[in-house]
Design an enzyme around this catalytic site. Structure first.
Site, PDB file in Angstrom:
ATOM      1  CB  SER A  49      -0.930   0.026   1.217  1.00  0.00           C
ATOM      2  OG  SER A  49      -1.848  -1.046   1.192  1.00  0.00           O
ATOM      3  CB  CYS A 259      -7.154  -0.903   3.293  1.00  0.00           C
ATOM      4  SG  CYS A 259      -6.073   0.550   3.209  1.00  0.00           S
ATOM      5  CD  GLN A 263      -9.661   3.999  -0.207  1.00  0.00           C
ATOM      6  OE1 GLN A 263      -9.169   4.050  -1.327  1.00  0.00           O
ATOM      7  NE2 GLN A 263      -8.928   4.169   0.898  1.00  0.00           N
ATOM      8  CG  ASN A 301      -0.769   2.451   4.390  1.00  0.00           C
ATOM      9  OD1 ASN A 301      -0.705   3.628   4.050  1.00  0.00           O
ATOM     10  ND2 ASN A 301      -0.109   1.492   3.771  1.00  0.00           N
ATOM     11  N   GLY A 303      -4.880   7.130   2.236  1.00  0.00           N
ATOM     12  CA  GLY A 303      -4.927   8.556   1.960  1.00  0.00           C
ATOM     13  C   GLY A 303      -6.223   8.997   1.326  1.00  0.00           C
ATOM     14  CG  HIS A 351      -4.603  -2.553   7.437  1.00  0.00           C
ATOM     15  ND1 HIS A 351      -4.223  -3.250   6.310  1.00  0.00           N
ATOM     16  CD2 HIS A 351      -4.605  -1.254   7.076  1.00  0.00           C
ATOM     17  CE1 HIS A 351      -4.003  -2.416   5.318  1.00  0.00           C
ATOM     18  NE2 HIS A 351      -4.230  -1.191   5.759  1.00  0.00           N
ATOM     19  CD  GLU A 353      -4.269  -6.648   7.507  1.00  0.00           C
ATOM     20  OE1 GLU A 353      -3.525  -5.828   6.978  1.00  0.00           O
ATOM     21  OE2 GLU A 353      -5.463  -6.379   7.775  1.00  0.00           O
TER      22      GLU A 353
END
Length: 394
Positions: A49, A259, A263, A301, A303, A351, A353
């Site tokens: 990522s 993540c 989106q 993580n 943006g 996340h 995990e």
């Protein structure tokens, strides 16, 4: 007194942060972002990522425990560049096989040390993530104007599709551990090893497929469920994956995304996405489950984020029934989870995990497993009703 082996990090707004060369020498470019984790630097570096980004560590001491072959999340270091205040000169761990410096040089990662990461982090938090370059070796002596001009020639993160750069080139399978309950097809948008292990540990045969997979190729695997992984880039640039996911939803195949997958589920349902000023990157983000009120400390993580209405169920603009926002970040109210109410599909922005932690959200993989089993029971019940003899039939 001159800095031996000098380097400099240059931001697109002209701000300069001098330091010393670290890792490979030369020049590199990317979006400058900061990560707040005090541990887990090996997992951060090998997280796909972070492709296209220069990662600034807010923790001052990095590299203390060296590098090993057990903790990487993928086959290589993916960051475009790396910055830390005080890298450790030695690796102090019985598990260490190499130093961090060794792996940065091996993978050609241009890095910078000794800079004022606190000032840099505050600047990015005030001004937002932005294009940047690290210059060392022969490139360190380029003039300031020339360095800035090179930074300004680089593309912005907005509009970039980076999935093809980090995805697996071909399908591979990790077998279920323990009692097998079915299979899951992971569309690899930048998958982490911890995700694969979490699903295999819950009884799934895990088929990891390239991001270029077609709907026919996906269903040739006869998956019990589909999973979209984390990954880099702008979700608005990934129309192929949005269309693929919409077909998965039409077939009522159970779906879970994390993540980047969150989106893309938002886009598939007809919601928009937008770029965050400086993003969420670290292992200490508080997220609340709006249905239970439970707060978890989570790893992030990203943006970009989903622009979906809060406050209860809504009809999805793309016609997939009702959905609702299930989780939000307590720091800034950003959407952190979505669930479909008329289809077996949900996603989270963070996340579950997370390695090296925290582990507050691991139960989401159990929720996914339970959803797949519930959908299977419902299918079996429907088949039984269809095949049952009608009353009075001879």
């Amino acid at each position: 007194m001159p800095i031996p082996d000098p380097a400099v990090l240059v931001l697109e707004d002209g701000r300069r942060f001098p330091g010393r060369a670290w890792g490979a020498r030369g020049r590199t470019f990317g979006e400058a972002v900061f990560a707040t984790g005090m541990t887990g630097y090996q997992e951060t570096l090998t997280d796909p990522s972070y492709a296209g980004q220069i990662v600034v560590q807010t923790a001052p001491h990095i590299g203390n425990t060296g590098m090993n072959d057990e903790d990487p999340e993928s086959r290589r270091i993916w960051v475009a560049g790396y910055a830390a205040h005080a890298p450790s000169r030695t690796a102090s761990s019985f598990r260490a096989l190499r130093t961090l410096d060794d792996d940065l040089e091996r993978d050609g990662i241009v890095a910078i040390a000794g800079l004022d990461t606190r000032a840099l982090t505050r600047h990015l938090r005030d001004r937002g993530a932005m294009r940047a370059g690290i210059f060392s070796g022969d490139d360190a002596v380029l003039g300031a104007d020339a360095q800035l001009d090179l930074v300004l020639q680089q593309p912005r993160m907005t509009g970039q599709n980076l999935s093809a750069e980090v995805s697996t080139p071909e399908t591979y399978t990790v077998e279920a551990r323990g009692e097998r309950i079915g299979s899951v097809a992971i569309v690899d948008l930048g998958i982490k090893a911890a995700t694969i292990n979490a699903l295999a540990d819950r009884g799934f045969d895990v088929h990891v497929v390239p991001e270029s997979v077609t709907i026919d190729e996906l269903y040739a695997l006869e998956p019990s469920a589909v999973f979209y992984s984390n990954g880099p880039g702008d979700p608005e640039a990934n129309d192929h994956h949005v269309g693929l996911l919409q077909e998965v939803l039409r077939r009522r195949t159970p779906f879970f995304g994390i993540c980047f997958g969150n989106q893309l589920l938002g886009r598939a349902l007809g919601f928009g996405t937008y770029k965050l000023p400086f993003g969420h990157r670290g292992i200490n983000q508080p997220v609340v489950d709006l249905r239970s009120g439970r707060i978890g400390i989570t790893a992030h993580n990203h943006g970009f984020a989903v622009d979906a209405p809060r406050g209860g169920p809504v009809e999805t603009p793309a016609g997939f029934g009702r959905a609702e926002v299930t989780h939000v970040d307590l720091n800034d109210d950003v959407v952190e989870g979505i669930a479909c109410l008329d289809l077996p599909a949900f996603s989270v922005q963070y996340h579950p995990e997370a390695a090296a932690g925290p582990h507050d959200a691991e139960a989401l993989f159990d929720r996914f497993r339970d959803m797949v089993l519930a959908e299977r029971r419902a299918e079996h019940a429907a088949i039984a009703v269809e095949t049952a003899p009608t009353e009075g039939a001879s």
